[in-house]
Design a protein around this motif. Structure first.
Motif, short mmCIF file in Angstrom:
data_model
loop_
_atom_site.label_atom_id
_atom_site.label_comp_id
_atom_site.label_asym_id
_atom_site.label_seq_id
_atom_site.Cartn_x
_atom_site.Cartn_y
_atom_site.Cartn_z
N MET A 104 0.94 -1.23 0.20
CA MET A 104 -0.22 0.04 0.16
C MET A 104 0.99 1.38 -0.11
N LYS A 105 0.74 2.15 -1.00
CA LYS A 105 1.49 3.27 -0.85
C LYS A 105 0.73 4.51 -0.43
N CYS A 106 1.11 5.25 0.35
CA CYS A 106 0.38 6.34 1.36
C CYS A 106 1.17 7.42 0.62
N LYS A 107 0.56 8.75 0.96
CA LYS A 107 1.20 9.93 0.89
C LYS A 107 1.40 10.38 2.17
N VAL A 108 2.40 11.17 2.25
CA VAL A 108 2.87 11.56 3.82
C VAL A 108 2.52 13.33 3.69
N GLU A 109 1.85 13.82 4.75
CA GLU A 109 1.48 15.06 4.85
C GLU A 109 2.20 15.45 6.13
N ILE A 110 3.48 16.17 6.17
CA ILE A 110 4.07 16.88 7.36
C ILE A 110 3.23 18.18 7.89
N LEU A 111 2.52 18.17 8.80
CA LEU A 111 1.75 19.30 9.30
C LEU A 111 2.69 20.43 9.81
N PRO A 112 2.03 21.59 9.90
CA PRO A 112 2.96 22.78 10.42
C PRO A 112 3.65 22.75 11.69
N SER A 113 2.79 22.02 12.52
CA SER A 113 3.52 21.79 14.01
C SER A 113 4.74 20.79 13.87
N ALA A 114 4.71 19.97 12.97
CA ALA A 114 5.92 19.13 12.66
C ALA A 114 7.07 19.71 11.95
N TRP A 115 6.86 20.55 11.19
CA TRP A 115 7.88 21.59 10.52
C TRP A 115 8.38 22.35 11.51
N GLU A 116 7.62 22.86 12.53
CA GLU A 116 8.04 23.98 13.43
C GLU A 116 9.11 22.94 14.54
N ASP B 150 -5.80 6.92 3.32
CA ASP B 150 -4.19 6.84 2.44
C ASP B 150 -3.20 7.90 2.71
N THR B 151 -3.48 8.57 3.72
CA THR B 151 -2.54 9.66 3.86
C THR B 151 -2.05 9.72 5.29
N ILE B 152 -0.73 9.74 5.44
CA ILE B 152 -0.09 9.79 6.97
C ILE B 152 0.10 11.05 7.23
N PHE B 153 -0.49 11.46 8.35
CA PHE B 153 -0.09 12.98 8.93
C PHE B 153 0.71 12.86 10.08
N VAL B 154 1.81 13.79 9.84
CA VAL B 154 2.94 13.75 10.73
C VAL B 154 2.57 14.85 11.73
N TYR B 155 2.41 14.78 13.07
CA TYR B 155 1.90 15.68 13.87
C TYR B 155 3.01 16.55 14.57
N HIS B 156 4.02 15.70 15.16
CA HIS B 156 5.00 16.20 15.79
C HIS B 156 6.22 15.19 15.67
N ILE B 157 7.53 16.00 15.95
CA ILE B 157 8.84 15.27 15.60
C ILE B 157 9.49 15.95 17.10
N ALA B 158 10.14 14.99 17.67
CA ALA B 158 10.78 15.50 19.04
C ALA B 158 12.00 14.82 19.44
N ASP B 159 12.76 14.97 20.29
CA ASP B 159 13.82 14.37 20.69
C ASP B 159 13.39 13.00 21.72
N THR B 160 13.85 11.85 21.69
CA THR B 160 13.43 10.75 22.19
C THR B 160 13.58 11.06 23.68
#
Length: 103
Positions: free
Chosen positions: A1-13, A82-92
């Protein structure tokens, strides 16, 4: 299954803050390497959306959030159709599950 990824503004920040940290602590090249590594891990979700794991937070898991570890960082995402929404990126090493307190 091929999905599209959408990195949300919060994750870009979040990613911008991580880059800034590495620029100040090390140098631009290191910041770019870290950023590229994180984005590569997120991009792999397009082909392998189930490759992430459950988060350490039961509430997030019940809401369908998952995480993918990118060396010292974690990206929190949710698959919707079929969309992956990336909400946050953080240090583990941080309490990154608290980023969702207001949601």
């Amino acid at each position: 299954m091929k999905c599209k990824v959408e990195i949300l503004p919060s994750a870009w920040e979040d990613l911008k803050r991580i880059e800034d940290y590495y620029i100040l602590r090390f140098d631009v090249d290191t910041a770019i390497k870290v950023s590229d590594s994180i984005l590569d891990s997120i991009e792999r979700l397009e082909s392998f959306p189930d490759s992430g794991s459950q988060t350490p937070d039961a509430w997030l898991n019940r809401k369908g959030y998952r995480m993918v570890i990118c060396k010292k960082h974690v990206a929190i995402y949710r698959l919707v159709e079929d969309t992956i929404f990336v909400y946050h990126i953080a240090d583990t090493q941080t309490e990154y599950t608290k980023l969702f307190a207001g949601e």
